[in-house]
Motif scaffolding. Structure first.
Motif, PDB file in Angstrom:
ATOM      1  N   THR A  33       0.782  -1.350   0.261  1.00  0.00           N
ATOM      2  CA  THR A  33      -0.020  -0.034  -0.123  1.00  0.00           C
ATOM      3  C   THR A  33       1.239   1.410   0.042  1.00  0.00           C
ATOM      4  O   THR A  33       1.703   1.297   0.460  1.00  0.00           O
ATOM      5  CB  THR A  33      -0.871   0.065   1.129  1.00  0.00           C
ATOM      6  OG1 THR A  33      -1.286  -1.353   1.326  1.00  0.00           O
ATOM      7  CG2 THR A  33      -2.054   1.039   1.299  1.00  0.00           C
ATOM      8  N   GLY A  34       0.608   2.173  -1.263  1.00  0.00           N
ATOM      9  CA  GLY A  34       1.444   3.537  -1.120  1.00  0.00           C
ATOM     10  C   GLY A  34       0.394   4.693  -1.414  1.00  0.00           C
ATOM     11  O   GLY A  34      -0.666   4.186  -1.299  1.00  0.00           O
ATOM     12  N   PRO A  35       1.376   5.513  -1.457  1.00  0.00           N
ATOM     13  CA  PRO A  35       0.216   6.898  -2.350  1.00  0.00           C
ATOM     14  C   PRO A  35      -0.417   6.473  -3.028  1.00  0.00           C
ATOM     15  O   PRO A  35      -1.248   7.299  -4.367  1.00  0.00           O
ATOM     16  CB  PRO A  35       1.492   8.350  -2.060  1.00  0.00           C
ATOM     17  CG  PRO A  35       3.169   7.404  -1.952  1.00  0.00           C
ATOM     18  CD  PRO A  35       2.352   6.051  -1.206  1.00  0.00           C
ATOM     19  N   ARG A  53      -3.003   0.413  -4.058  1.00  0.00           N
ATOM     20  CA  ARG A  53      -2.560  -0.514  -3.137  1.00  0.00           C
ATOM     21  C   ARG A  53      -2.278  -1.959  -4.211  1.00  0.00           C
ATOM     22  O   ARG A  53      -3.435  -2.056  -5.439  1.00  0.00           O
ATOM     23  CB  ARG A  53      -4.163  -0.880  -2.153  1.00  0.00           C
ATOM     24  CG  ARG A  53      -4.488  -2.517  -1.313  1.00  0.00           C
ATOM     25  CD  ARG A  53      -5.677  -2.615  -0.858  1.00  0.00           C
ATOM     26  NE  ARG A  53      -5.588  -1.820   0.617  1.00  0.00           N
ATOM     27  CZ  ARG A  53      -5.712  -1.771   1.627  1.00  0.00           C
ATOM     28  NH1 ARG A  53      -5.448  -2.974   1.804  1.00  0.00           N
ATOM     29  NH2 ARG A  53      -5.186  -1.284   2.717  1.00  0.00           N
ATOM     30  N   ALA A  86       5.835   4.842  -4.652  1.00  0.00           N
ATOM     31  CA  ALA A  86       6.919   5.382  -3.703  1.00  0.00           C
ATOM     32  C   ALA A  86       8.304   5.518  -3.709  1.00  0.00           C
ATOM     33  O   ALA A  86       9.193   5.209  -3.015  1.00  0.00           O
ATOM     34  CB  ALA A  86       6.277   5.044  -2.401  1.00  0.00           C
ATOM     35  N   LEU A 139      10.217   8.330  -3.548  1.00  0.00           N
ATOM     36  CA  LEU A 139       9.537   9.418  -2.087  1.00  0.00           C
ATOM     37  C   LEU A 139      10.514   9.121  -0.733  1.00  0.00           C
ATOM     38  O   LEU A 139      10.668   7.697  -0.331  1.00  0.00           O
ATOM     39  CB  LEU A 139       7.945   9.435  -2.209  1.00  0.00           C
ATOM     40  CG  LEU A 139       6.980   9.539  -2.843  1.00  0.00           C
ATOM     41  CD1 LEU A 139       5.992   8.957  -2.677  1.00  0.00           C
ATOM     42  CD2 LEU A 139       7.469  10.268  -3.540  1.00  0.00           C
ATOM     43  N   LEU A 173       9.515   8.102   2.254  1.00  0.00           N
ATOM     44  CA  LEU A 173       9.041   7.667   3.427  1.00  0.00           C
ATOM     45  C   LEU A 173       8.881   6.255   3.900  1.00  0.00           C
ATOM     46  O   LEU A 173      10.018   5.793   3.064  1.00  0.00           O
ATOM     47  CB  LEU A 173       7.706   7.774   2.316  1.00  0.00           C
ATOM     48  CG  LEU A 173       6.970   9.088   1.825  1.00  0.00           C
ATOM     49  CD1 LEU A 173       6.024   8.506   0.978  1.00  0.00           C
ATOM     50  CD2 LEU A 173       6.966   9.547   3.079  1.00  0.00           C
ATOM     51  N   THR A 199       3.615  -1.529   3.838  1.00  0.00           N
ATOM     52  CA  THR A 199       2.751   0.345   3.803  1.00  0.00           C
ATOM     53  C   THR A 199       3.449   1.335   3.682  1.00  0.00           C
ATOM     54  O   THR A 199       4.367   1.040   5.003  1.00  0.00           O
ATOM     55  CB  THR A 199       1.930  -0.411   5.056  1.00  0.00           C
ATOM     56  OG1 THR A 199       1.219  -1.505   5.191  1.00  0.00           O
ATOM     57  CG2 THR A 199       1.009   0.273   5.048  1.00  0.00           C
ATOM     58  N   VAL A 200       3.752   1.954   3.002  1.00  0.00           N
ATOM     59  CA  VAL A 200       4.038   3.174   3.547  1.00  0.00           C
ATOM     60  C   VAL A 200       3.771   4.470   3.756  1.00  0.00           C
ATOM     61  O   VAL A 200       2.229   4.729   3.457  1.00  0.00           O
ATOM     62  CB  VAL A 200       4.006   3.741   1.407  1.00  0.00           C
ATOM     63  CG1 VAL A 200       5.243   4.687   1.040  1.00  0.00           C
ATOM     64  CG2 VAL A 200       5.150   3.008   0.608  1.00  0.00           C
ATOM     65  N   MET A 201       4.626   4.854   4.962  1.00  0.00           N
ATOM     66  CA  MET A 201       3.968   5.705   5.995  1.00  0.00           C
ATOM     67  C   MET A 201       3.571   7.038   4.965  1.00  0.00           C
ATOM     68  O   MET A 201       4.893   7.408   4.854  1.00  0.00           O
ATOM     69  CB  MET A 201       4.129   5.745   7.489  1.00  0.00           C
ATOM     70  CG  MET A 201       4.961   4.547   7.701  1.00  0.00           C
ATOM     71  SD  MET A 201       6.253   4.157   8.896  1.00  0.00           S
ATOM     72  CE  MET A 201       5.373   4.912  10.441  1.00  0.00           C
ATOM     73  N   SER A 202       2.746   8.012   5.376  1.00  0.00           N
ATOM     74  CA  SER A 202       2.810   9.409   5.584  1.00  0.00           C
ATOM     75  C   SER A 202       3.819   9.887   6.295  1.00  0.00           C
ATOM     76  O   SER A 202       4.241   9.763   6.919  1.00  0.00           O
ATOM     77  CB  SER A 202       0.958   9.845   5.645  1.00  0.00           C
ATOM     78  OG  SER A 202       0.960   9.449   6.582  1.00  0.00           O
ATOM     79  N   ALA A 203       3.815  11.288   5.616  1.00  0.00           N
ATOM     80  CA  ALA A 203       4.866  11.972   5.340  1.00  0.00           C
ATOM     81  C   ALA A 203       4.390  12.654   7.579  1.00  0.00           C
ATOM     82  O   ALA A 203       3.818  12.724   7.576  1.00  0.00           O
ATOM     83  CB  ALA A 203       5.160  12.840   4.880  1.00  0.00           C
TER      84      ALA A 203
END
Ligand code: MTE
Ligand code: MO
Length: 384
Positions: free
Chosen positions: A257-259, A262, A308, A311, A313, A380-384
């Motif tokens: 899962t990322g920006p 999914r 991502a 990014l 992140l 899971t890509v974490m949000s900033a």
């Protein structure tokens, strides 16, 4: 001042006299103290480092290179910690009669100084015993959280060491500055004691370092795990059964899962992505480590699927394991995109054994074993 009863004074000084030995000199004590301080300093520093990597404060970033660095620092932590044992024993022996000085405290500063010694000895023993129990997995004998207890006692110990050194500085200085005595045999016997203690520390190290250095594995009498014993020739800390991971079947999907959305990838999907082979160690906090060859998909390639890859992140790695302290770990932005960081599908050219994390596990450079998450189910890509 209250005078202690004469009979007691006699008993204690009599005891002390029994233990006198010409080998006990301030110089010997000072030399042992220097060695002990060096071993403790390395053990403390590497311990703090390992703790920071596993429980990072906001400012802390642990790089993914050099690849073998954590293996070395954690090996040093366990080896220097064990070496403290003979050193501490010898140091206590070298001042043993003083434990019976009477009266026990001459003044308030003297009482404080002796209290620091008591604290120091107690804390050092606690660190040694809990460290050994952790290596041996005897958690049942530790009715408290090992990590917190071992960590905070280390700070207490460091404080007591500083107090002790500060209080003894004049004695240490004069003991070390006295040149060779006119009595050459005292010097010889001091070197003899130091050699004996050094040998004991060396033997202890050799008897455990085989858990990391394969050529010494046959000497590794004290190490509970050997670097080449286990499924696929690699040791296992937690088996799939112990972690409660059973029944992984064709329905398995890795969720990324990322920006950018999914993705749910089957094992067939994962095998169809570019496969990379790397040589990376598992380096457990308990001091064992084992190098191995892993094949799988670069984490950065999976991040690319969800937009991502470029990014800055962090990424959460989550296991299929239903519960437990090590079911998730976090990859910092840099290490997540290291070309050596894989979601491994194979170990030594074969599909992962269930105990090594089938269907897939994280393997990343310069990372403690506890963070090499097995049985991965989601990234899971974490949000900033
Ligand atoms: N999900 C999960 N992953 C985990 C663990 C765990 O308990 N659960 N244990 C870790 C520890 S402590 C180590 S040292 C390594 C060991 O990997 P191995 O069993 O394949 O040698 O896995 C790590 N991965
Ligand atoms: Mo571990």
């Amino acid at each position: 001042m209250v005078r202690p009863p004469d009979a007691l004074t006699e008993l204690v000084t009599g005891l002390a006299r029994r233990f006198t030995s010409p080998l006990r000199t301030p110089k010997l004590t000072a030399h042992l103290g220097l060695w002990l301080a060096a071993a403790f300093a390395v053990c403390f520093a590497t311990g703090l480092l390992s703790h920071a990597i596993q429980h990072p404060p906001g400012w802390f970033r642990w790089p993914s290179r050099p690849v073998q660095l954590y293996r070395v620092t954690q090996g040093l932590h366990v080896a220097t910690g064990l070496a403290c044992f003979p050193l501490l024993t010898a140091k206590v022996w070298s001042v043993f009669p003083k434990l019976f000085t009477w009266p026990p405290a001459r003044s308030v500063p003297h009482a404080l100084e002796r209290a620091a010694v008591a604290l120091l000895s107690g804390a050092a023993l606690f660190e040694l015993v809990t460290g050994l129990l952790n290596i041996a997995y005897w958690y049942s004998l530790m009715p408290f959280g090992f990590v917190g207890a071992h960590y905070w006692t280390a700070w207490l110990l460091a404080g007591a060491v500083l107090l002790h050194v500060a209080a003894k500085l004049p004695v240490i200085r004069s003991a070390l500055s006295t040149g060779s005595t006119t009595n050459g045999s005292t010097d010889r016997s001091r070197r003899g004691v130091l050699a004996l203690v050094g040998t004991a520390a060396g033997v202890l190290t050799v008897a455990t370092v085989g858990q990391t250095v394969r050529p010494l594995r046959h000497l590794s009498l004290l190490a509970p795990r050997l670097p080449d014993v286990g499924p696929q020739g690699v040791p296992v800390n937690k088996t799939a059964a112990a972690a409660g991971v059973t029944g992984v079947d064709a329905g398995y999907r890795l969720t990324v899962t990322g920006p950018g959305g999914r993705h749910a990838l089957s094992l067939t999907d994962l095998r169809a992505l570019p496969q990379v082979t790397v040589s990376l160690p598992i380096a457990c906090v308990e001091g064992w480590s084992a190098g191995a060859t892993w094949t799988g998909v670069r984490v950065v390639d999976l991040l690319r699927l969800v937009g991502a890859a470029d990014l800055d992140l962090a990424v959460t790695v989550e296991s299929l394991q239903p519960a437990g302290a090590y079911r998730t770990s976090t990859l910092d932005p840099g290490p997540a995109r290291d070309p050596l960081t894989l979601l491994a599908l194979q170990l030594g050219g074969e599909p992962l054994h269930p105990d090594h994390g089938y269907p897939c596990r994280l393997i990343a450079p310069n990372r403690p074993g506890v963070l090499q998450t097995k049985w991965v189910g989601a990234l899971t890509v974490m949000s900033a």
